[in-house]
Design a protein around this motif. Structure first.
Motif, PDB file in Angstrom:
ATOM      1  N   TYR A   1       0.849  -1.190   0.000  1.00 11.38           N
ATOM      2  CA  TYR A   1       0.000   0.000   0.000  1.00 11.38           C
ATOM      3  C   TYR A   1       0.879   1.231   0.000  1.00 11.38           C
TER       4      TYR A   1
ATOM      5  N   ARG B   1      -3.280   8.282   5.543  1.00 12.22           N
ATOM      6  CA  ARG B   1      -4.107   7.511   4.609  1.00 12.22           C
ATOM      7  C   ARG B   1      -3.262   6.399   4.017  1.00 12.22           C
TER       8      ARG B   1
ATOM      9  N   ILE C   1      -3.506   3.979   0.849  1.00 10.59           N
ATOM     10  CA  ILE C   1      -4.295   3.864  -0.382  1.00 10.59           C
ATOM     11  C   ILE C   1      -3.659   2.842  -1.321  1.00 10.59           C
ATOM     12  N   ARG C   2      -4.409   2.451  -2.346  1.00  9.57           N
ATOM     13  CA  ARG C   2      -3.960   1.481  -3.349  1.00  9.57           C
ATOM     14  C   ARG C   2      -3.429   0.200  -2.695  1.00  9.57           C
TER      15      ARG C   2
ATOM     16  N   LYS D   1      -9.833  -1.923   0.590  1.00 12.44           N
ATOM     17  CA  LYS D   1     -10.345  -0.557   0.621  1.00 12.44           C
ATOM     18  C   LYS D   1      -9.321   0.399   1.234  1.00 12.44           C
ATOM     19  N   ASP D   2      -9.387   1.669   0.843  1.00 10.62           N
ATOM     20  CA  ASP D   2      -8.512   2.688   1.404  1.00 10.62           C
ATOM     21  C   ASP D   2      -8.783   2.822   2.898  1.00 10.62           C
ATOM     22  N   GLN D   3      -7.744   3.159   3.642  1.00 12.65           N
ATOM     23  CA  GLN D   3      -7.842   3.309   5.087  1.00 12.65           C
ATOM     24  C   GLN D   3      -7.431   4.733   5.457  1.00 12.65           C
TER      25      GLN D   3
ATOM     26  N   SER E   1     -12.152   2.429   8.980  1.00  9.35           N
ATOM     27  CA  SER E   1     -10.835   1.949   8.563  1.00  9.35           C
ATOM     28  C   SER E   1     -10.304   0.934   9.571  1.00  9.35           C
TER      29      SER E   1
END
Length: 97
Positions: free
Chosen positions: A5, A16, A18-19, A33-35, A56
């Motif tokens: 990530y 954050r 992401i990806r 999912k993004d956190q 998250s």
């Protein structure tokens, strides 16, 4: 299991991830999912802690203390993604990998 990530740290204390993807032992991968949440960094001890936002639930498990075990997969040791280093004035800062 392999987790990948991109982690974004913001000056206001926001964080954050992401990806994110996870790849299991068979080689198949899927997206997560993004956190999001907040973080604190103690310059004296070099300790970073994250607190996840309500939606998250995995963020805190992804950011672990150096040398600790991954709570997502009990059998593997995690080498943390960051290191606390000192700048020229002796202040602790984060160095990302």
């Amino acid at each position: 299991m392999e987790y990948r990530y991109t982690l974004n740290l913001y000056g206001d204390g926001g964080v954050r991830a992401i990806r994110a993807t996870v790849r299991n032992r068979s080689g198949s991968a899927y997206a997560l999912k993004d956190q999001a949440g907040t973080y604190t960094f103690d310059r004296v001890t070099g300790t970073m802690r994250a607190r996840a936002d309500r939606d998250s639930d995995q963020l805190e498990a992804w950011i672990v203390a150096p040398g600790s075990y991954d709570r997502l997969s009990v059998n593997m040791t995690v080498f943390n993604f960051f290191r606390a280093v000192a700048d020229g004035r002796g202040r602790q800062m984060l160095y990302g990998q």
